[in-house]
Design a protein around this motif. Sequence first.
Motif, mmCIF file in Angstrom:
data_model
loop_
_atom_site.group_PDB
_atom_site.id
_atom_site.type_symbol
_atom_site.label_atom_id
_atom_site.label_comp_id
_atom_site.label_asym_id
_atom_site.label_seq_id
_atom_site.Cartn_x
_atom_site.Cartn_y
_atom_site.Cartn_z
ATOM 1 N N VAL A 177 13.432 -2.358 3.028
ATOM 2 C CA VAL A 177 12.581 -2.385 4.227
ATOM 3 C C VAL A 177 11.401 -3.304 3.993
ATOM 4 O O VAL A 177 10.755 -3.269 2.936
ATOM 5 N N GLY A 178 11.111 -4.136 4.991
ATOM 6 C CA GLY A 178 9.913 -4.952 4.989
ATOM 7 C C GLY A 178 8.939 -4.420 6.017
ATOM 8 O O GLY A 178 9.333 -4.041 7.126
ATOM 9 N N ALA A 199 7.391 -9.862 8.139
ATOM 10 C CA ALA A 199 8.277 -8.727 7.831
ATOM 11 C C ALA A 199 9.726 -9.150 7.642
ATOM 12 O O ALA A 199 10.451 -8.553 6.840
ATOM 13 N N HIS A 200 10.159 -10.167 8.373
ATOM 14 C CA HIS A 200 11.583 -10.513 8.450
ATOM 15 C C HIS A 200 12.196 -10.901 7.097
ATOM 16 O O HIS A 200 13.351 -10.542 6.803
ATOM 17 N N LEU A 212 8.837 -3.204 0.830
ATOM 18 C CA LEU A 212 7.932 -4.300 0.491
ATOM 19 C C LEU A 212 6.953 -4.597 1.617
ATOM 20 O O LEU A 212 7.310 -4.555 2.801
ATOM 21 N N PHE A 213 5.721 -4.939 1.222
ATOM 22 C CA PHE A 213 4.703 -5.474 2.118
ATOM 23 C C PHE A 213 4.542 -6.964 1.811
ATOM 24 O O PHE A 213 4.964 -7.427 0.741
ATOM 25 N N PRO A 214 3.923 -7.725 2.702
ATOM 26 C CA PRO A 214 3.747 -9.159 2.440
ATOM 27 C C PRO A 214 3.064 -9.453 1.106
ATOM 28 O O PRO A 214 3.396 -10.442 0.440
ATOM 29 N N ASP A 219 3.532 -8.081 -1.592
ATOM 30 C CA ASP A 219 4.455 -7.878 -2.705
ATOM 31 C C ASP A 219 5.334 -9.099 -2.974
ATOM 32 O O ASP A 219 6.131 -9.096 -3.917
ATOM 33 N N LYS A 220 5.219 -10.127 -2.135
ATOM 34 C CA LYS A 220 6.118 -11.279 -2.280
ATOM 35 C C LYS A 220 5.894 -12.025 -3.580
ATOM 36 O O LYS A 220 6.855 -12.448 -4.243
ATOM 37 N N GLU A 221 4.662 -12.219 -3.971
ATOM 38 C CA GLU A 221 4.372 -13.031 -5.158
ATOM 39 C C GLU A 221 4.682 -12.275 -6.441
ATOM 40 O O GLU A 221 5.357 -12.768 -7.324
ATOM 41 N N ALA A 222 4.222 -11.033 -6.528
ATOM 42 C CA ALA A 222 4.476 -10.230 -7.730
ATOM 43 C C ALA A 222 5.742 -9.404 -7.510
ATOM 44 O O ALA A 222 6.229 -9.258 -6.402
ATOM 45 N N ALA A 223 6.259 -8.886 -8.583
ATOM 46 C CA ALA A 223 7.462 -8.051 -8.484
ATOM 47 C C ALA A 223 7.066 -6.640 -8.096
ATOM 48 O O ALA A 223 7.327 -5.666 -8.802
ATOM 49 N N GLY A 224 6.390 -6.553 -6.949
ATOM 50 C CA GLY A 224 5.894 -5.258 -6.501
ATOM 51 C C GLY A 224 6.878 -4.582 -5.568
ATOM 52 O O GLY A 224 8.038 -4.932 -5.483
ATOM 53 N N GLY A 225 6.369 -3.608 -4.856
ATOM 54 C CA GLY A 225 7.199 -2.840 -3.933
ATOM 55 C C GLY A 225 7.652 -1.563 -4.581
ATOM 56 O O GLY A 225 7.499 -1.344 -5.780
ATOM 57 N N SER A 226 8.202 -0.708 -3.746
ATOM 58 C CA SER A 226 8.647 0.598 -4.259
ATOM 59 C C SER A 226 10.095 0.844 -3.908
ATOM 60 O O SER A 226 10.711 0.081 -3.194
#
Length: 332
Positions: free
Chosen positions: A286-287, A305-306, A321-323, A325-332
């Motif tokens: 999900v974005g 988001a897309h 993921l949130f915007p 999180d794009k650069e780092a390997a973030g997100g849950s």
Amino acid sequence: MKDLLNLLKKTGIFSQLTGEELEILAGNSELREYGSEETVFETGDPASELFVVSSGEVSVSRITEEGKSLQLARLIEGDMFGELEFFQREAHNASAKAGANGSTVLLQFPKEGLNFQDLLSAYPAISARILHAFISLIAGRIRRTNNLITDNSPVIQELKRQVYGDTLTGLFNKTYLDEQLHTFLKNPGEPVSLLMIKPDNFKWINDNCGHDAGDETIRVLAGAYAEELGERGTAVRYMGNEFAFVFPSLDRNGAHETARRLQELVGSLDLSAVTGSGDFRLTASVGIAVFPLHARDAAALIAEAHELPLLGRARGGGKILFPEDKEAAGGS
């Protein structure tokens, strides 16, 4: 004369005149016969008369920019035409010709050789009543048109369904989100969350069960999403197997929790009737983009988001993921 009087009585702008007034009007009108497809008037001709179809039919058309003839109306007995340009003293903006099936008879007012302005001077009372009836006629047309195009009218609702409805799922489509998301973003002080979800492993269904099974899975997803959302948000089938959800008044934390529930919903779906196996389970990424935190206009919010669900799948799937999180390997 009797035929003229009967036809005038049935014509809206003349129907309220007295018998004596109708006789005067009939004396200044005439019946004219036209042969098959004979021209009544051409675009650009001065509108010095109005017409009522006595018998036969008339075709009104206009030449398009591509040089093709476009029929605007087919008129039959009792229909009046040319009245708008006549009373406004303008040139005709379309052409009219008699029908192709035999002769056509038209009532013409005023008759050949007479000038309407002279009749206005000679019969001011009759002229005033006719003009008043004409104004009432136009006002009625405007009211009917306004009623036709109100947002809640059946016609407009059907048009919206055709333009904004997804035929496979019955949800809103990509056009709806692209064109209508801005209507949710009117108050910068009120957050609006856009969630876009895409299954990570949907390709397995298409590859192993066929595209019909893929379409059926999309229907199952759409039904589950709609039931889960209820009245809390708006569901959209955006592209292929990607869905979007618009949640007014939902902030970042609330959006994350909603995304987690949607992932659980996708994972719980029983697709055995589609895949032939009870072992297969979908996962989804999900974005999330939140207005005005991540973008301040609709197009930018969608763009943020897309791309995130695909990024989530590339990172192993099952991601939120949130915007940022794009650069780092973030997100849950």
